[in-house]
Design an enzyme around this catalytic site. Structure first.
Site, PDB file in Angstrom:
ATOM      1  N   ARG A 153      35.493  42.357  47.565  1.00 14.23           N
ATOM      2  CA  ARG A 153      34.609  41.994  46.446  1.00 14.23           C
ATOM      3  C   ARG A 153      35.168  40.837  45.620  1.00 14.23           C
ATOM      4  O   ARG A 153      34.498  39.831  45.392  1.00 14.23           O
ATOM      5  CB  ARG A 153      34.384  43.220  45.549  1.00 14.23           C
ATOM      6  CG  ARG A 153      33.371  44.199  46.088  1.00 14.23           C
ATOM      7  CD  ARG A 153      33.320  45.423  45.218  1.00 14.23           C
ATOM      8  NE  ARG A 153      34.590  46.113  45.298  1.00 14.23           N
ATOM      9  CZ  ARG A 153      34.823  47.168  46.068  1.00 14.23           C
ATOM     10  NH1 ARG A 153      33.855  47.656  46.791  1.00 14.23           N
ATOM     11  NH2 ARG A 153      36.008  47.726  46.107  1.00 14.23           N
ATOM     12  N   ASP A 173      41.281  37.987  56.251  1.00 14.89           N
ATOM     13  CA  ASP A 173      41.049  39.410  55.969  1.00 14.89           C
ATOM     14  C   ASP A 173      40.856  40.048  57.341  1.00 14.89           C
ATOM     15  O   ASP A 173      40.102  39.520  58.167  1.00 14.89           O
ATOM     16  CB  ASP A 173      39.772  39.576  55.116  1.00 14.89           C
ATOM     17  CG  ASP A 173      39.560  41.013  54.638  1.00 14.89           C
ATOM     18  OD1 ASP A 173      39.423  41.218  53.419  1.00 14.89           O
ATOM     19  OD2 ASP A 173      39.502  41.938  55.487  1.00 14.89           O
ATOM     20  N   ALA A 234      45.939  40.944  41.902  1.00 17.41           N
ATOM     21  CA  ALA A 234      45.552  42.168  42.634  1.00 17.41           C
ATOM     22  C   ALA A 234      46.515  43.300  42.286  1.00 17.41           C
ATOM     23  O   ALA A 234      46.229  44.114  41.399  1.00 17.41           O
ATOM     24  CB  ALA A 234      45.520  41.891  44.124  1.00 17.41           C
ATOM     25  N   ARG A 235      47.635  43.350  42.964  1.00 14.59           N
ATOM     26  CA  ARG A 235      48.622  44.389  42.692  1.00 14.59           C
ATOM     27  C   ARG A 235      50.016  43.810  42.784  1.00 14.59           C
ATOM     28  O   ARG A 235      50.311  43.021  43.710  1.00 14.59           O
ATOM     29  CB  ARG A 235      48.485  45.552  43.690  1.00 14.59           C
ATOM     30  CG  ARG A 235      47.369  46.539  43.329  1.00 14.59           C
ATOM     31  CD  ARG A 235      47.678  47.270  42.023  1.00 14.59           C
ATOM     32  NE  ARG A 235      46.626  48.138  41.553  1.00 14.59           N
ATOM     33  CZ  ARG A 235      45.687  47.805  40.668  1.00 14.59           C
ATOM     34  NH1 ARG A 235      45.633  46.590  40.183  1.00 14.59           N
ATOM     35  NH2 ARG A 235      44.811  48.700  40.256  1.00 14.59           N
ATOM     36  N   ASP A 259      49.318  38.357  37.168  1.00 16.40           N
ATOM     37  CA  ASP A 259      48.688  39.274  36.205  1.00 16.40           C
ATOM     38  C   ASP A 259      49.220  40.685  36.423  1.00 16.40           C
ATOM     39  O   ASP A 259      49.013  41.565  35.607  1.00 16.40           O
ATOM     40  CB  ASP A 259      47.163  39.241  36.412  1.00 16.40           C
ATOM     41  CG  ASP A 259      46.425  40.119  35.404  1.00 16.40           C
ATOM     42  OD1 ASP A 259      46.749  40.026  34.196  1.00 16.40           O
ATOM     43  OD2 ASP A 259      45.558  40.916  35.816  1.00 16.40           O
ATOM     44  N   GLU A 264      55.220  48.110  36.275  1.00 12.37           N
ATOM     45  CA  GLU A 264      54.428  47.900  35.058  1.00 12.37           C
ATOM     46  C   GLU A 264      54.594  49.084  34.126  1.00 12.37           C
ATOM     47  O   GLU A 264      54.688  50.214  34.622  1.00 12.37           O
ATOM     48  CB  GLU A 264      52.951  47.727  35.414  1.00 12.37           C
ATOM     49  CG  GLU A 264      52.678  46.404  36.103  1.00 12.37           C
ATOM     50  CD  GLU A 264      51.175  46.137  36.335  1.00 12.37           C
ATOM     51  OE1 GLU A 264      50.342  46.811  35.693  1.00 12.37           O
ATOM     52  OE2 GLU A 264      50.861  45.265  37.139  1.00 12.37           O
ATOM     53  N   HIS A 282      48.424  42.301  33.007  1.00 21.19           N
ATOM     54  CA  HIS A 282      47.369  43.043  33.719  1.00 21.19           C
ATOM     55  C   HIS A 282      46.031  42.991  32.949  1.00 21.19           C
ATOM     56  O   HIS A 282      45.494  44.013  32.550  1.00 21.19           O
ATOM     57  CB  HIS A 282      47.818  44.499  33.931  1.00 21.19           C
ATOM     58  CG  HIS A 282      47.133  45.150  35.095  1.00 21.19           C
ATOM     59  ND1 HIS A 282      47.762  46.015  35.952  1.00 21.19           N
ATOM     60  CD2 HIS A 282      45.862  45.069  35.558  1.00 21.19           C
ATOM     61  CE1 HIS A 282      46.920  46.443  36.881  1.00 21.19           C
ATOM     62  NE2 HIS A 282      45.759  45.868  36.650  1.00 21.19           N
ATOM     63  N   ALA A 285      40.847  42.760  34.335  1.00 18.40           N
ATOM     64  CA  ALA A 285      39.583  43.460  34.067  1.00 18.40           C
ATOM     65  C   ALA A 285      39.331  43.618  32.576  1.00 18.40           C
ATOM     66  O   ALA A 285      38.397  44.315  32.174  1.00 18.40           O
ATOM     67  CB  ALA A 285      39.620  44.826  34.724  1.00 18.40           C
TER      68      ALA A 285
HETATM   69  P1  NAD Z   1      38.051  45.393  47.974  1.00 23.18           P
HETATM   70  O1  NAD Z   1      38.360  46.700  48.577  1.00 23.18           O
HETATM   71  O2  NAD Z   1      36.640  44.997  47.783  1.00 23.18           O
HETATM   72  O3  NAD Z   1      38.770  44.255  48.824  1.00 23.18           O
HETATM   73  C1  NAD Z   1      40.058  44.374  49.354  1.00 23.18           C
HETATM   74  C2  NAD Z   1      40.087  43.543  50.627  1.00 23.18           C
HETATM   75  O4  NAD Z   1      41.427  43.471  51.085  1.00 23.18           O
HETATM   76  C3  NAD Z   1      39.268  44.149  51.765  1.00 23.18           C
HETATM   77  O5  NAD Z   1      38.302  43.229  52.222  1.00 23.18           O
HETATM   78  C4  NAD Z   1      40.304  44.449  52.823  1.00 23.18           C
HETATM   79  O6  NAD Z   1      39.812  44.271  54.128  1.00 23.18           O
HETATM   80  C5  NAD Z   1      41.372  43.443  52.489  1.00 23.18           C
HETATM   81  N1  NAD Z   1      42.664  43.774  53.050  1.00 23.18           N
HETATM   82  C6  NAD Z   1      43.229  44.993  53.202  1.00 23.18           C
HETATM   83  N2  NAD Z   1      44.418  44.877  53.822  1.00 23.18           N
HETATM   84  C7  NAD Z   1      44.595  43.558  54.054  1.00 23.18           C
HETATM   85  C8  NAD Z   1      45.649  42.812  54.663  1.00 23.18           C
HETATM   86  N3  NAD Z   1      46.728  43.413  55.166  1.00 23.18           N
HETATM   87  N4  NAD Z   1      45.513  41.479  54.731  1.00 23.18           N
HETATM   88  C9  NAD Z   1      44.402  40.880  54.237  1.00 23.18           C
HETATM   89  N5  NAD Z   1      43.383  41.532  53.657  1.00 23.18           N
HETATM   90  C10 NAD Z   1      43.484  42.855  53.571  1.00 23.18           C
HETATM   91  O7  NAD Z   1      38.847  45.370  46.598  1.00 23.18           O
HETATM   92  P2  NAD Z   1      38.581  44.444  45.344  1.00 23.18           P
HETATM   93  O8  NAD Z   1      37.670  45.130  44.407  1.00 23.18           O
HETATM   94  O9  NAD Z   1      38.262  43.079  45.804  1.00 23.18           O
HETATM   95  O10 NAD Z   1      40.040  44.477  44.673  1.00 23.18           O
HETATM   96  C11 NAD Z   1      41.111  43.751  45.234  1.00 23.18           C
HETATM   97  C12 NAD Z   1      42.409  44.091  44.530  1.00 23.18           C
HETATM   98  O11 NAD Z   1      42.340  43.717  43.149  1.00 23.18           O
HETATM   99  C13 NAD Z   1      42.773  45.567  44.509  1.00 23.18           C
HETATM  100  O12 NAD Z   1      44.159  45.694  44.716  1.00 23.18           O
HETATM  101  C14 NAD Z   1      42.462  46.010  43.092  1.00 23.18           C
HETATM  102  O13 NAD Z   1      43.225  47.118  42.700  1.00 23.18           O
HETATM  103  C15 NAD Z   1      42.844  44.771  42.341  1.00 23.18           C
HETATM  104  N6  NAD Z   1      42.232  44.638  41.013  1.00 23.18           N
HETATM  105  C16 NAD Z   1      43.007  44.134  40.014  1.00 23.18           C
HETATM  106  C17 NAD Z   1      42.456  43.963  38.771  1.00 23.18           C
HETATM  107  C18 NAD Z   1      43.290  43.413  37.648  1.00 23.18           C
HETATM  108  O14 NAD Z   1      43.052  43.795  36.522  1.00 23.18           O
HETATM  109  N7  NAD Z   1      44.201  42.546  37.883  1.00 23.18           N
HETATM  110  C19 NAD Z   1      41.119  44.298  38.535  1.00 23.18           C
HETATM  111  C20 NAD Z   1      40.352  44.786  39.592  1.00 23.18           C
HETATM  112  C21 NAD Z   1      40.926  44.940  40.835  1.00 23.18           C
HETATM  113  C1  MLT Z   2      41.689  47.868  38.544  1.00 26.98           C
HETATM  114  O1  MLT Z   2      42.238  48.281  39.555  1.00 26.98           O
HETATM  115  O2  MLT Z   2      40.486  48.067  38.320  1.00 26.98           O
HETATM  116  C2  MLT Z   2      42.482  47.054  37.616  1.00 26.98           C
HETATM  117  O3  MLT Z   2      43.820  47.307  37.712  1.00 26.98           O
HETATM  118  C3  MLT Z   2      41.908  46.933  36.280  1.00 26.98           C
HETATM  119  C4  MLT Z   2      42.260  47.909  35.217  1.00 26.98           C
HETATM  120  O4  MLT Z   2      41.897  49.052  35.283  1.00 26.98           O
HETATM  121  O5  MLT Z   2      42.847  47.467  34.239  1.00 26.98           O
END
Ligand code: NAD
Ligand code: MLT
Length: 543
Positions: A153, A173, A234-235, A259, A264, A282, A285
Site C-alpha cells: 500500500r 517486491d 517502515a520499520r 522515521d 524505540e 516515528h 502516521a
Molecule cells: P503492505 O503489507 O501493504 O506492504 C508491504 C509490502 O512489502 C508487500 O507488498 C510485501 O509483498 C512486501 N514485502 C514483504 N517482504 C518483502 C521483501 N523481503 N522484499 C521486498 N518486499 C517485501 O504494508 P504497508 O501498509 O505498505 O506498510 C509497509 C510498512 O510500513 C510496514 O512495515 C508498516 O508497519 C510500516 N508503517 C510505518 C508507519 C510509520 O509510522 N512510519 C506507518 C504505517 C506503516
Molecule cells: C503503523 O504501523 O501503523 C505505524 O507504526 C504507525 C503508528 O501506529 O504510529
C-alpha cells in the site's frame, strides 16, 4: 446484558472514543502506559483492547488470560503484539491496514525532500544566527532514480509520488510481477541487489521480517551507488544502523532519513547530529487525518466483532464477515461436530487428519471449516479454550498433520464434509451434511452409509447384518428405561448379511447394565457411546 469492556491502551483520536461512548453495548477505560504486571492484570479486565505501537502485548502479558477476545491495532504494524501467543489463546488480532497509508507515503516523500534540500540543518543554521547559502547546495529529485523496496500500500503511493516528481522509479517486491510494474509505470527488478548500484534514493516499505532485517548492511555498502540517500519510514532494523553510520563516514552514503529505529523509543543514536542525517520520532502516521481514520476504523472493528462476530483485517485468522458467517454457520457446526465425534470414535492419539469438502461448500472458505473441525477434535482434550482462531495452531503444535482437499462435484448431497482421522494404527472416517436449513446429519461413518442425527447422546454399535438385531436392541434399552429418539442403520455394501453399523440417538445416558445387555447380543461386535452437544447448542465462538 453485561456490557463488553474495552481497554484503550494507547492514545487514540477522540472520534474513536466518541463511537464507544455512543454505543450502549460497550463500556471502556483508557489506560495508557501499562507495563509488566499491571499490563498482565489489566488485560484480564477487558474483552477487547485497542492499541497503537506504544504498549507491548507480549506472551507474558497474555499468560493465563481467559477473558480477552480481540486485540485491535489502530495502525498497520502488529510487531508489538505476540501474535502466536494471542492465537494460542484464541484471541483475534486485527489491524487497520489502509488508514495511514497516504500520511506515511507523504512522510517518506517529505524526508526525501528534506534530505535533498538540507531543510533541517539550514533552518538550524538560521536559528544560530547565520545566513549561510553556500553550505546547503541541494539536489533536485527530477531525473533521479528512486528505488522502492516493498510495493504494498505505502510503497505504491511513494512510487506514484516519485513518478509525479519526474523520477525514474525501480521497484522490488516478491509479489510484484513485471507486468504489474509496467502498468504502474515503474521498472521491475528481480532482486534488491540489482537495484542498489542504480538508485540515487532508496526507500523501504516492507514489514520487518527475517528476510528484510538488515536488507542493507555492511556487506552491501560497496554495491551502493555513491552519493545514495536512504529513507526508512517502515520499520527500524530494515537498514543496519551501524552500516549507515559507516557508509556516511566513508562518504559512500550522502544522506540518511529515518522515521523508525531498531530500538524505540530512540533518543540517542550515533546517527543523530551526523551531516546528511534527518530523523523523526516515528511520525509517519501522525497526522490528524490518519489518526482519526485508524481510530474510527479500529473501534468499528471491535464493535462489529463483539456485536456480529465479524472478523475483518485479522492478521492471525481468516476474515469472517457477517454474510459469510451466516452462510457457513451450519457447516461450521457440522465440521465442529465431526471433530467431536471422531475424537471419541477414534479414541486414541491422533497423528493425521484429512478433510474433504464436496459440492457447494468446497467453494467457500474451507480453512474456517477446517479450523472448526480442529476445535471439535481438540476441545475436550486441552486445558485451554479452543476456538476457530487457535484450533489449527494447537493441532499442528501437537505434531498432528492436517490436510484438506476440495471437489466442487456434488456427491449424494449438495454439500458434504468428510473427515478422516488416523493414529496408532487406526483410521476412522465420518461425513456430515446439513438437512434443510440447519439440521446437521451424519451420512457416513467409516465404510458405512447411514443417516443419523449429529447431536446429543449417540450409541454406535457395529454388528453382523442379521434379522432381529434392531428388535433386540430396542427391547434391551426399553428394559433399562433408555428411550431411543431415533435409530439409523447402515451397511458396508449393498448386500445383506455383512457387517453393519447402527447409530442410536438416546434421550439419556444408558446405564452400564443396558450397555452390558446390548453387548451380550451375539451379533453385536462393538458398542460405543458418543457425547455431542444438543441440536441447538453451538460453541461460544459460533453463537
Ligand atoms: P503492505 O503489507 O501493504 O506492504 C508491504 C509490502 O512489502 C508487500 O507488498 C510485501 O509483498 C512486501 N514485502 C514483504 N517482504 C518483502 C521483501 N523481503 N522484499 C521486498 N518486499 C517485501 O504494508 P504497508 O501498509 O505498505 O506498510 C509497509 C510498512 O510500513 C510496514 O512495515 C508498516 O508497519 C510500516 N508503517 C510505518 C508507519 C510509520 O509510522 N512510519 C506507518 C504505517 C506503516
Ligand atoms: C503503523 O504501523 O501503523 C505505524 O507504526 C504507525 C503508528 O501506529 O504510529
Amino acid at each position: 446484558m453485561a456490557k463488553f469492556r474495552i481497554g484503550v491502551l494507547d492514545p487514540i483520536a477522540a472520534e474513536g472514543i466518541d463511537l464507544l461512548n455512543a454505543d450502549s453495548a460497550f463500556e471502556f477505560e483508557e489506560r495508557v502506559g501499562l507495563k509488566g504486571d499491571d499490563l498482565r492484570k489489566g488485560l484480564t479486565e477487558f474483552d477487547g483492547i485497542i492499541i497503537r505501537s506504544g504498549v507491548k502485548i507480549t506472551a507474558a502479558s497474555l499468560e493465563g488470560n481467559k477473558r480477552l477476545k480481540a486485540i485491535v491495532r489502530a495502525g498497520v504494524g502488529t510487531d508489538n503484539i505476540d501474535k502466536e501467543a494471542a492465537t494460542r489463546l484464541g484471541i483475534v488480532v486485527m489491524n487497520t491496514p489502509a488508514g495511514n497509508t497516504l500520511s506515511t507515503a507523504e512522510h517518506a516523500i517529505a524526508l526525501m525532500l528534506a534530505l535533498s534540500r538540507s531543510i533541517a540543518p539550514a533552518y538550524q543554521s538560521l536559528c544560530n544566527g547565520k545566513w549561510d547559502r553556500k553550505s546547503y547546495m541541494g539536489s533536485q529529485l527530477a531525473d533521479k532514480t528512486l528505488g522502492v523496496v516493498g510495493l504494498g500500500r505505502i510503497g505504491r503511493e511513494v512510487a506514484l509520488r516519485g513518478l509525479a516528481f519526474g523520477m525514474r522509479v525501480i521497484a522490488y517486491d516478491p509479489f510484484l510481477t513485471e507486468e504489474q510494474a509496467t502498468k504502474l509505470g515503474v521498472e521491475w527488478v528481480e532482486t534488491v541487489a540489482e537495484m542498489l548500484p542504480k538508485v540515487d534514493y532508496l526507500t523501504v516499505h516492507t514489514p520487518l521480517t527475517a528476510e528484510t532485517k538488515h536488507l542493507v548492511g555492511m556487506k552491501d555498502l560497496p554495491n551502493l551507488k555513491p552519493g545514495i540517500r536512504l529513507i526508512n519510514c517502515a520499520r527500524g532494523g530494515i537498514y543496519d544502523e551501524a552500516a549507515l553510520v559507516a557508509g556516511l563516514k566513508a562518504g559512500q552514503i550522502a544522506g540518511v532519513a529515518l522515521d523508525v529505529f531498531e530500538e524505540e523509543p530512540c533518543t540517542d543514536s550515533p546517527l543523530f547530529g551526523m551531516p546528511g542525517v534527518v530523523c523523526t520520532p516515528h511520525l509517519g502516521a501522525s497526522t490528524e487525518e490518519a489518526q482519526t481514520q485508524v481510530a474510527v476504523e479500529g473501534i468499528h472493528l471491535l464493535i462489529n466483532f463483539f456485536k456480529t462476530g465479524e472478523i475483518r483485517h485479522a492478521v492471525n485468522v481468516s476474515a469472517l464477515d457477517p454474510k459469510t458467517l451466516e452462510a457457513l454457520r451450519s457447516y461450521l457446526n457440522v465440521a465442529h461436530r465431526l471433530g467431536l465425534l471422531l475424537s471419541q470414535w477414534h479414541g486414541g492419539a491422533v497423528a493425521k487428519c484429512h478433510l474433504t469438502y464436496r459440492g457447494e461448500v468446497a467453494g467457500r472458505d474451507t480453512k474456517l471449516l477446517t479450523n472448526a473441525f480442529c476445535a471439535g477434535l481438540l476441545e475436550r482434550h486441552l486445558e485451554e479454550d479452543v476456538n476457530i482462531i487457535n484450533a489449527e495452531m494447537l493441532l499442528r503444535e501437537r505434531g498432528i498433520e492436517l490436510n484438506e482437499s476440495r471437489s466442487q462435484e456434488m456427491g449424494a448431497f449438495s454439500s458434504s464434509v468428510t473427515a478422516e482421522v488416523s493414529g496408532g494404527g487406526r483410521t476412522v472416517k465420518a461425513s456430515g451434511t446439513v438437512f434443510g436449513h440447519n439440521m446437521p446429519r451424519l451420512v457416513s461413518l467409516d465404510q458405512y452409509r447411514l443417516e443419523a442425527y449429529l447431536d446429543g447422546k449417540l450409541l454406535i454399535f457395529t454388528h453382523q447384518d442379521v434379522p432381529g438385531i434392531i428388535g433386540r436392541v430396542g427391547t434391551a434399552f426399553g428394559k433399562h428405561q433408555v428411550n431411543i429418539a431415533q435409530m439409523s442403520v447402515g451397511r458396508a455394501g449393498d448386500k445383506p448379511g455383512g457387517s453393519a453399523i447402527g447409530v442410536l440417538n438416546l434421550d439419556s445416558q444408558p446405564t452400564q447394565a443396558a450397555l452390558d445387555e446390548m453387548l451380550s447380543i451375539d451379533a453385536v461386535d462393538k458398542i460405543q457411546t458418543i457425547d455431542l452437544p444438543a441440536a441447538d447448542e453451538l460453541p461460544v465462538w459460533l453463537r
